[in-house]
Design a protein around this motif. Structure first.
Motif, mmCIF file in Angstrom:
data_model
loop_
_atom_site.group_PDB
_atom_site.id
_atom_site.type_symbol
_atom_site.label_atom_id
_atom_site.label_comp_id
_atom_site.label_asym_id
_atom_site.label_seq_id
_atom_site.Cartn_x
_atom_site.Cartn_y
_atom_site.Cartn_z
ATOM 1 N N THR A 40 0.829 -1.210 0.000
ATOM 2 C CA THR A 40 0.000 0.000 0.000
ATOM 3 C C THR A 40 0.860 1.255 0.000
ATOM 4 O OG1 THR A 40 -1.733 -1.182 1.187
ATOM 5 C CG2 THR A 40 -1.833 1.217 1.226
ATOM 6 N N ALA A 41 1.932 1.245 0.774
ATOM 7 C CA ALA A 41 2.845 2.392 0.788
ATOM 8 C C ALA A 41 3.502 2.576 -0.581
ATOM 9 C CB ALA A 41 3.897 2.209 1.870
ATOM 10 N N ALA A 42 3.900 1.471 -1.215
ATOM 11 C CA ALA A 42 4.532 1.557 -2.538
ATOM 12 C C ALA A 42 3.546 2.056 -3.594
ATOM 13 C CB ALA A 42 5.089 0.194 -2.936
ATOM 14 N N LEU A 43 2.315 1.576 -3.551
ATOM 15 C CA LEU A 43 1.309 2.046 -4.505
ATOM 16 C C LEU A 43 0.977 3.521 -4.281
ATOM 17 C CD1 LEU A 43 -1.111 -0.998 -4.747
ATOM 18 C CD2 LEU A 43 0.432 -0.124 -6.502
ATOM 19 N N ALA A 87 10.551 2.824 3.716
ATOM 20 C CA ALA A 87 11.491 2.414 4.760
ATOM 21 C C ALA A 87 11.053 2.859 6.151
ATOM 22 C CB ALA A 87 12.884 2.963 4.452
ATOM 23 N N LEU A 88 10.336 3.967 6.255
ATOM 24 C CA LEU A 88 9.903 4.451 7.571
ATOM 25 C C LEU A 88 8.397 4.328 7.777
ATOM 26 C CD1 LEU A 88 12.075 7.681 7.883
ATOM 27 C CD2 LEU A 88 12.424 5.503 9.007
ATOM 28 N N GLY A 89 7.630 4.832 6.846
ATOM 29 C CA GLY A 89 6.183 4.889 7.026
ATOM 30 C C GLY A 89 5.516 3.534 7.133
ATOM 31 N N GLY A 90 5.889 2.605 6.252
ATOM 32 C CA GLY A 90 5.285 1.273 6.287
ATOM 33 C C GLY A 90 5.543 0.531 7.587
ATOM 34 N N PRO A 91 6.801 0.409 8.009
ATOM 35 C CA PRO A 91 7.049 -0.293 9.278
ATOM 36 C C PRO A 91 6.439 0.383 10.506
ATOM 37 C CG PRO A 91 9.038 -0.238 7.964
ATOM 38 C CD PRO A 91 8.046 0.643 7.273
ATOM 39 N N ILE A 92 6.450 1.712 10.522
ATOM 40 C CA ILE A 92 5.839 2.410 11.667
ATOM 41 C C ILE A 92 4.336 2.172 11.693
ATOM 42 C CG2 ILE A 92 5.358 4.676 12.664
ATOM 43 C CD1 ILE A 92 8.107 5.571 11.637
ATOM 44 N N TYR A 93 3.694 2.234 10.521
ATOM 45 C CA TYR A 93 2.255 1.969 10.468
ATOM 46 C C TYR A 93 1.967 0.522 10.868
ATOM 47 C CZ TYR A 93 -2.547 1.950 8.924
ATOM 48 O OH TYR A 93 -3.918 1.850 8.882
ATOM 49 N N ALA A 129 9.399 13.011 -16.687
ATOM 50 C CA ALA A 129 10.326 11.973 -16.246
ATOM 51 C C ALA A 129 11.146 12.442 -15.051
ATOM 52 C CB ALA A 129 11.243 11.570 -17.399
ATOM 53 N N PHE A 130 11.570 13.701 -15.081
ATOM 54 C CA PHE A 130 12.341 14.244 -13.958
ATOM 55 C C PHE A 130 11.515 14.265 -12.681
ATOM 56 C CE2 PHE A 130 13.440 17.938 -11.350
ATOM 57 C CZ PHE A 130 14.737 17.610 -11.022
ATOM 58 N N TYR A 131 10.291 14.761 -12.761
ATOM 59 C CA TYR A 131 9.443 14.837 -11.566
ATOM 60 C C TYR A 131 9.073 13.446 -11.056
ATOM 61 C CZ TYR A 131 8.849 19.870 -11.513
ATOM 62 O OH TYR A 131 9.074 21.205 -11.390
ATOM 63 N N PHE A 132 8.801 12.511 -11.953
ATOM 64 C CA PHE A 132 8.451 11.152 -11.552
ATOM 65 C C PHE A 132 9.627 10.497 -10.828
ATOM 66 C CE2 PHE A 132 8.017 6.579 -12.263
ATOM 67 C CZ PHE A 132 6.715 6.372 -11.837
ATOM 68 N N THR A 133 10.816 10.581 -11.432
ATOM 69 C CA THR A 133 11.996 9.967 -10.838
ATOM 70 C C THR A 133 12.372 10.626 -9.518
ATOM 71 O OG1 THR A 133 12.785 9.472 -13.061
ATOM 72 C CG2 THR A 133 14.389 9.310 -11.296
ATOM 73 N N SER A 134 12.299 11.937 -9.473
ATOM 74 C CA SER A 134 12.638 12.651 -8.241
ATOM 75 C C SER A 134 11.693 12.280 -7.107
ATOM 76 C CB SER A 134 12.600 14.154 -8.465
ATOM 77 O OG SER A 134 13.550 14.530 -9.415
ATOM 78 N N THR A 135 10.410 12.207 -7.412
ATOM 79 C CA THR A 135 9.438 11.851 -6.381
ATOM 80 C C THR A 135 9.675 10.435 -5.882
ATOM 81 O OG1 THR A 135 7.817 13.313 -7.406
ATOM 82 C CG2 THR A 135 6.983 11.704 -5.845
ATOM 83 N N LEU A 136 9.984 9.515 -6.784
ATOM 84 C CA LEU A 136 10.272 8.146 -6.356
ATOM 85 C C LEU A 136 11.528 8.082 -5.492
ATOM 86 C CD1 LEU A 136 9.519 5.842 -9.409
ATOM 87 C CD2 LEU A 136 8.220 6.089 -7.312
ATOM 88 N N LEU A 137 12.588 8.744 -5.931
ATOM 89 C CA LEU A 137 13.845 8.670 -5.185
ATOM 90 C C LEU A 137 13.746 9.320 -3.813
ATOM 91 C CD1 LEU A 137 16.467 9.350 -7.993
ATOM 92 C CD2 LEU A 137 15.921 7.188 -6.893
ATOM 93 N N GLY A 182 10.986 9.812 -2.144
ATOM 94 C CA GLY A 182 9.875 9.277 -1.369
ATOM 95 C C GLY A 182 10.057 7.868 -0.863
ATOM 96 N N VAL A 183 11.077 7.164 -1.350
ATOM 97 C CA VAL A 183 11.260 5.771 -0.951
ATOM 98 C C VAL A 183 11.548 5.654 0.542
ATOM 99 C CG1 VAL A 183 12.856 3.830 -1.158
ATOM 100 C CG2 VAL A 183 11.897 4.853 -3.184
ATOM 101 N N ILE A 184 12.452 6.453 1.039
ATOM 102 C CA ILE A 184 12.809 6.336 2.461
ATOM 103 C C ILE A 184 11.653 6.725 3.372
ATOM 104 C CG2 ILE A 184 14.317 7.269 4.267
ATOM 105 C CD1 ILE A 184 16.567 7.131 2.233
ATOM 106 N N PRO A 185 10.997 7.886 3.155
ATOM 107 C CA PRO A 185 9.886 8.212 4.059
ATOM 108 C C PRO A 185 8.702 7.259 3.945
ATOM 109 C CG PRO A 185 10.594 10.166 2.880
ATOM 110 C CD PRO A 185 11.310 9.018 2.289
ATOM 111 N N ALA A 186 8.355 6.847 2.743
ATOM 112 C CA ALA A 186 7.142 6.049 2.572
ATOM 113 C C ALA A 186 7.358 4.575 2.877
ATOM 114 C CB ALA A 186 6.611 6.207 1.146
#
Length: 89
Positions: A13-16, A65-71, A49-57, A59-63
């Motif tokens: 869910t966090a990845a989607l 690596a941190l958000g999923g396990p905390i939730y 492409a720049f905005y998509f890649t930047s948002t993914l890069l 957003g990976v740690i907050p969403a």
């Protein structure tokens, strides 16, 4: 076994959610730079492409690596609230 499935569902869910946010950011980037020749981008596709890649890069740690396990932790404690996770990050 149920905990593993639940953790996988939370992480999926966090990845989607991250993919959805990146897609929205890409659409906004393409719309902002559509037909604007005075930018560093070659076209709206490059901006998207720049905005998509930047948002993914970024957003990976907050969403994921941190958000999923905390939730998941709060879900196991019977207090699942995304507000708690956002405040902790």
């Amino acid at each position: 076994m149920d905990s593993i499935r639940l953790f996988v569902r939370v992480e999926a869910t966090a990845a989607l959610s991250l993919l959805l946010a990146a897609t929205v950011m890409a659409a906004l980037g393409a719309a902002l730079f559509f037909g604007n020749p005075g930018t560093a981008f070659q076209g709206s596709g490059d901006a998207a492409a720049f905005y998509f890649t930047s948002t993914l890069l970024f957003g990976v740690i907050p969403a994921i690596a941190l958000g999923g396990p905390i939730y998941f932790f709060f879900l196991k404690q019977r207090e699942p609230r995304w507000l708690y996770v956002i405040l902790l990050e």
